[in-house]
Enzyme design. Structure first.
Site, short mmCIF file in Angstrom:
data_model
loop_
_atom_site.label_atom_id
_atom_site.label_comp_id
_atom_site.label_asym_id
_atom_site.label_seq_id
_atom_site.Cartn_x
_atom_site.Cartn_y
_atom_site.Cartn_z
N LYS A 143 0.45 -1.01 -0.04
CA LYS A 143 -0.16 0.20 0.21
C LYS A 143 1.08 1.31 0.08
O LYS A 143 0.16 2.26 -0.80
CB LYS A 143 -0.90 0.04 1.58
CG LYS A 143 -1.91 -1.69 1.14
CD LYS A 143 -2.69 -1.05 2.35
CE LYS A 143 -4.10 -1.88 2.61
NZ LYS A 143 -4.21 -2.00 3.56
N LYS A 155 -7.76 -11.39 -8.18
CA LYS A 155 -8.76 -11.78 -7.31
C LYS A 155 -9.49 -10.92 -7.27
O LYS A 155 -9.79 -9.73 -7.86
CB LYS A 155 -7.70 -11.28 -6.19
CG LYS A 155 -8.52 -11.67 -4.53
CD LYS A 155 -7.69 -11.19 -3.46
CE LYS A 155 -8.59 -10.48 -2.08
NZ LYS A 155 -7.74 -10.73 -1.43
N LYS A 178 -13.90 -5.02 -5.80
CA LYS A 178 -14.39 -3.73 -5.50
C LYS A 178 -13.59 -3.09 -6.68
O LYS A 178 -14.10 -2.69 -7.93
CB LYS A 178 -14.63 -3.00 -4.50
CG LYS A 178 -16.01 -2.58 -4.61
CD LYS A 178 -17.30 -2.34 -3.87
CE LYS A 178 -17.40 -1.21 -3.44
NZ LYS A 178 -18.40 -0.54 -2.46
#
Ligand code: TRP
Length: 324
Positions: A111, A191, A194
């Site tokens: 991240k 994967k 959203k």
């Protein structure tokens, strides 16, 4: 009864990847374990967010969890920020957590590498997660594979705290991996997620699900209907394994390998299997949307139950640490 704790970010409506990867497991486990299920809104704000959206997504997540079968009469379902002891314990644990361990977390590195300015909250994210779990002295944490490293750190933090302040006080929480392997998106590339737009929402209506299944990727090597396919590399077959009865799985796999069926037939059978499981979930969601107060009440109840446990832990921890 051993205790479990798990958390989920308030991403709004659940998709079937989240459902199969975690929530369905919790629904089954709630009868075997004393369960604490937490919507982790303090974790969510370590990434860019809009306040109004966050509020809405938190409520939607609660609706999805209740609709999916979390029973607030059996499990303790609550929102993290309703129990301020989570952040309090996180601070106390921060003081004994080595910086190097936090910098080594792969999720942090991932991240952090994708943004220019990295908030300290992102680094400390796993300490808050350890606090979530340790606050309830949870023995078991049902999660997906991606959380293994965070769990290892939670155990390390528990060990350090115990060694320094009170031997044996915190149990070392063990992960319990979800039986369903991680679910790929309908594009078959990555994967289900959203942000990649390759999901099926848990509450999506029948017709919309079909619109997504129809063009979905299958065995990439199966070009014509007459080519035999390989279910083991097929995106749709993984969903059969999650939703279809055993006998159907066997039948579908045989039809695929022999090129007896084309992919469309296989997808129709999948759509039917999904309906069986999803129709009652959608019905519960409609019911809850008509009665939002029921959701608020369930969360209120959950928070007060959680808080009474959390309060005791914090009092004991503060005392052992010499904090009045
Ligand atoms: N980090 C977890 C995730 O992204 C969410 C989470 C927060 C969690 N606190 C937790 C999971 C405690 C298990 C236990 O999925």
């Amino acid at each position: 009864m051993p205790r479990i704790f798990s958390g989920i970010q308030p991403s709004g409506e659940l998709h079937i990847g989240n459902y199969l990867g975690a929530v369905r497991n919790w629904v089954g486990l709630q009868h075997e374990f004393e369960s604490f299920i937490c919507i982790v809104n303090y974790h969510a704000i370590t990434q860019p967010f809009e306040p109004v959206d966050l509020m809405r997504r938190t409520h939607e997540m609660a609706v999805s969890l209740l609709a999916a079968g979390i029973d607030p009469g059996v499990a303790t379902l609550f929102v993290q920020s309703h129990v301020p002891e989570h952040t309090e314990l996180a601070w106390l644990l921060n003081t004994i957590t080595p910086l190097g361990e936090l910098e080594r977390q792969t999720q942090f590195k991932d991240k952090a590498s994708r943004q220019e300015s990295v908030p300290a909250g992102l680094l400390n994210y796993p300490v808050l997660q350890a606090a979530d779990i340790l606050l309830y002295h949870a023995d078991i944490v049902p999660v997906g594979e991606d959380q293994i490293q965070h769990l290892e750190l939670s155990r390390e933090i528990a060990r350090r705290w115990n060694a320094r302040f009170a031997e044996g006080y915190f149990p070392e929480p063990q992960p319990k991996l979800t039986p369903t392997r991680r679910i790929m998106g309908l594009d078959g590339n990555a994967k289900m997620s959203k942000s990649l737009g390759n999901t099926v929402a848990l509450l999506e209506p029948t017709a919309a699900i079909w619109e997504k299944l129809r063009p979905a990727m299958t065995d990439p090597a199966r070009v014509r209907k007459t080519d035999p396919g390989n279910p083991d590399v097929c995106n749709i077959y993984q969903l059969h394994k999650a939703f279809s009865p055993e006998a159907t799985q066997v039948h579908v796999a045989a039809q695929c390998r022999s090129a007896g069926w084309g992919c469309i037939e296989c997808k129709r059978v999948l759509a039917d299997s999904m309906e069986v499981e999803l129709v009652p979930i959608r019905a519960r969601a409609v019911e809850l949307a008509a009665h939002p107060q029921r959701v608020t009440d369930a969360l209120g109840d959950g928070a007060s139950r959680a808080r009474s446990v959390a309060r005791t832990t914090i009092d004991e921890v503060r005392e052992r640490m010499g904090i009045a």
